[in-house]
Design a protein around this motif. Structure first.
Motif, PDB file in Angstrom:
ATOM      1  N   TRP A   1      36.164  31.918-113.868  1.00  0.00           N
ATOM      2  CA  TRP A   1      36.020  30.283-114.188  1.00  0.00           C
ATOM      3  C   TRP A   1      36.575  29.727-113.085  1.00  0.00           C
ATOM      4  O   TRP A   1      36.249  28.651-112.597  1.00  0.00           O
ATOM      5  CB  TRP A   1      36.699  29.780-115.714  1.00  0.00           C
ATOM      6  N   LEU A   2      38.051  30.103-112.676  1.00  0.00           N
ATOM      7  CA  LEU A   2      38.823  29.614-111.700  1.00  0.00           C
ATOM      8  C   LEU A   2      37.759  29.996-110.373  1.00  0.00           C
ATOM      9  O   LEU A   2      37.680  29.030-109.390  1.00  0.00           O
ATOM     10  CB  LEU A   2      40.014  30.104-111.552  1.00  0.00           C
ATOM     11  N   ASN A   3      37.284  31.101-110.174  1.00  0.00           N
ATOM     12  CA  ASN A   3      36.500  31.343-108.890  1.00  0.00           C
ATOM     13  C   ASN A   3      35.282  30.770-108.726  1.00  0.00           C
ATOM     14  O   ASN A   3      34.764  30.402-107.592  1.00  0.00           O
ATOM     15  CB  ASN A   3      36.318  32.888-108.804  1.00  0.00           C
ATOM     16  N   ALA A   4      34.955  30.227-109.875  1.00  0.00           N
ATOM     17  CA  ALA A   4      33.615  29.393-109.873  1.00  0.00           C
ATOM     18  C   ALA A   4      33.801  27.959-109.639  1.00  0.00           C
ATOM     19  O   ALA A   4      32.882  27.282-109.781  1.00  0.00           O
ATOM     20  CB  ALA A   4      32.665  29.636-111.248  1.00  0.00           C
ATOM     21  N   GLY A   5      34.936  27.606-109.548  1.00  0.00           N
ATOM     22  CA  GLY A   5      35.397  26.077-109.102  1.00  0.00           C
ATOM     23  C   GLY A   5      35.976  25.492-110.249  1.00  0.00           C
ATOM     24  O   GLY A   5      36.081  24.184-110.246  1.00  0.00           O
ATOM     25  N   GLY A   6      36.311  26.122-111.382  1.00  0.00           N
ATOM     26  CA  GLY A   6      37.145  25.448-112.440  1.00  0.00           C
ATOM     27  C   GLY A   6      38.518  25.076-112.009  1.00  0.00           C
ATOM     28  O   GLY A   6      39.159  25.700-111.225  1.00  0.00           O
ATOM     29  N   THR A   7      38.864  23.826-112.617  1.00  0.00           N
ATOM     30  CA  THR A   7      40.176  23.309-112.391  1.00  0.00           C
ATOM     31  C   THR A   7      40.927  23.255-113.613  1.00  0.00           C
ATOM     32  O   THR A   7      40.481  22.620-114.399  1.00  0.00           O
ATOM     33  CB  THR A   7      40.112  22.194-111.438  1.00  0.00           C
ATOM     34  N   PRO A   8      42.009  23.467-113.351  1.00  0.00           N
ATOM     35  CA  PRO A   8      43.196  23.405-114.694  1.00  0.00           C
ATOM     36  C   PRO A   8      43.371  21.857-114.951  1.00  0.00           C
ATOM     37  O   PRO A   8      43.481  21.114-114.157  1.00  0.00           O
ATOM     38  CB  PRO A   8      44.315  24.067-114.348  1.00  0.00           C
ATOM     39  N   VAL A   9      43.407  21.553-116.286  1.00  0.00           N
ATOM     40  CA  VAL A   9      43.708  20.325-116.591  1.00  0.00           C
ATOM     41  C   VAL A   9      45.198  20.119-116.442  1.00  0.00           C
ATOM     42  O   VAL A   9      45.988  20.844-116.796  1.00  0.00           O
ATOM     43  CB  VAL A   9      43.492  20.144-118.231  1.00  0.00           C
ATOM     44  N   PRO A  10      45.565  19.046-115.702  1.00  0.00           N
ATOM     45  CA  PRO A  10      46.909  18.717-115.218  1.00  0.00           C
ATOM     46  C   PRO A  10      47.757  18.353-116.660  1.00  0.00           C
ATOM     47  O   PRO A  10      47.320  17.785-117.563  1.00  0.00           O
ATOM     48  CB  PRO A  10      46.833  17.379-114.536  1.00  0.00           C
TER      49      PRO A  10
ATOM     50  N   GLU B   1      40.264  40.365-121.827  1.00  0.00           N
ATOM     51  CA  GLU B   1      38.750  39.509-121.755  1.00  0.00           C
ATOM     52  C   GLU B   1      39.238  38.026-121.517  1.00  0.00           C
ATOM     53  O   GLU B   1      38.515  37.422-120.600  1.00  0.00           O
ATOM     54  CB  GLU B   1      38.388  39.475-123.106  1.00  0.00           C
ATOM     55  N   THR B   2      40.325  37.496-121.908  1.00  0.00           N
ATOM     56  CA  THR B   2      40.845  35.948-121.695  1.00  0.00           C
ATOM     57  C   THR B   2      41.060  36.036-120.259  1.00  0.00           C
ATOM     58  O   THR B   2      40.777  35.066-119.537  1.00  0.00           O
ATOM     59  CB  THR B   2      42.092  35.758-122.360  1.00  0.00           C
ATOM     60  N   VAL B   3      41.793  36.852-119.482  1.00  0.00           N
ATOM     61  CA  VAL B   3      42.155  36.766-118.146  1.00  0.00           C
ATOM     62  C   VAL B   3      40.887  36.999-117.100  1.00  0.00           C
ATOM     63  O   VAL B   3      40.836  36.172-116.361  1.00  0.00           O
ATOM     64  CB  VAL B   3      43.287  37.904-117.714  1.00  0.00           C
ATOM     65  N   THR B   4      39.859  38.139-117.675  1.00  0.00           N
ATOM     66  CA  THR B   4      38.836  38.241-116.737  1.00  0.00           C
ATOM     67  C   THR B   4      38.065  36.648-116.888  1.00  0.00           C
ATOM     68  O   THR B   4      37.449  36.491-115.817  1.00  0.00           O
ATOM     69  CB  THR B   4      37.949  39.307-117.444  1.00  0.00           C
ATOM     70  N   ASP B   5      37.751  36.396-118.081  1.00  0.00           N
ATOM     71  CA  ASP B   5      37.009  34.741-118.218  1.00  0.00           C
ATOM     72  C   ASP B   5      37.873  33.710-117.428  1.00  0.00           C
ATOM     73  O   ASP B   5      36.971  33.124-116.681  1.00  0.00           O
ATOM     74  CB  ASP B   5      36.753  34.580-119.416  1.00  0.00           C
ATOM     75  N   THR B   6      38.919  33.866-117.394  1.00  0.00           N
ATOM     76  CA  THR B   6      39.493  32.806-116.755  1.00  0.00           C
ATOM     77  C   THR B   6      39.620  32.827-115.251  1.00  0.00           C
ATOM     78  O   THR B   6      39.619  31.849-114.591  1.00  0.00           O
ATOM     79  CB  THR B   6      41.144  32.716-117.235  1.00  0.00           C
TER      80      THR B   6
END
Length: 48
Positions: free
Chosen positions: A15-24, A7-12
């Motif tokens: 989120w990334l495909n929707a334009g989310g960016t990791p916090v540096p 579930e975590t991997v699917t949601d992550t």
């Protein structure tokens, strides 16, 4: 209770495909290649 890994991997991924960016994280700079060197290495690889 922990959240299921799948579930975590699917949601992550969503989120990334929707334009989310990791916090540096400043510690990431301590590991791996500098982006410029990585890009040069990848550019030098033959096409697959």
């Amino acid at each position: 209770m922990c959240r299921p890994l799948a579930e975590t991997v699917t949601d992550t991924w969503a989120w990334l495909n929707a334009g989310g960016t990791p916090v540096p994280n400043p510690r990431w700079a301590e590991h791996g290649l500098p982006p410029e060197k990585e890009a040069a290495i990848l550019a030098a690889l033959p096409e697959r």
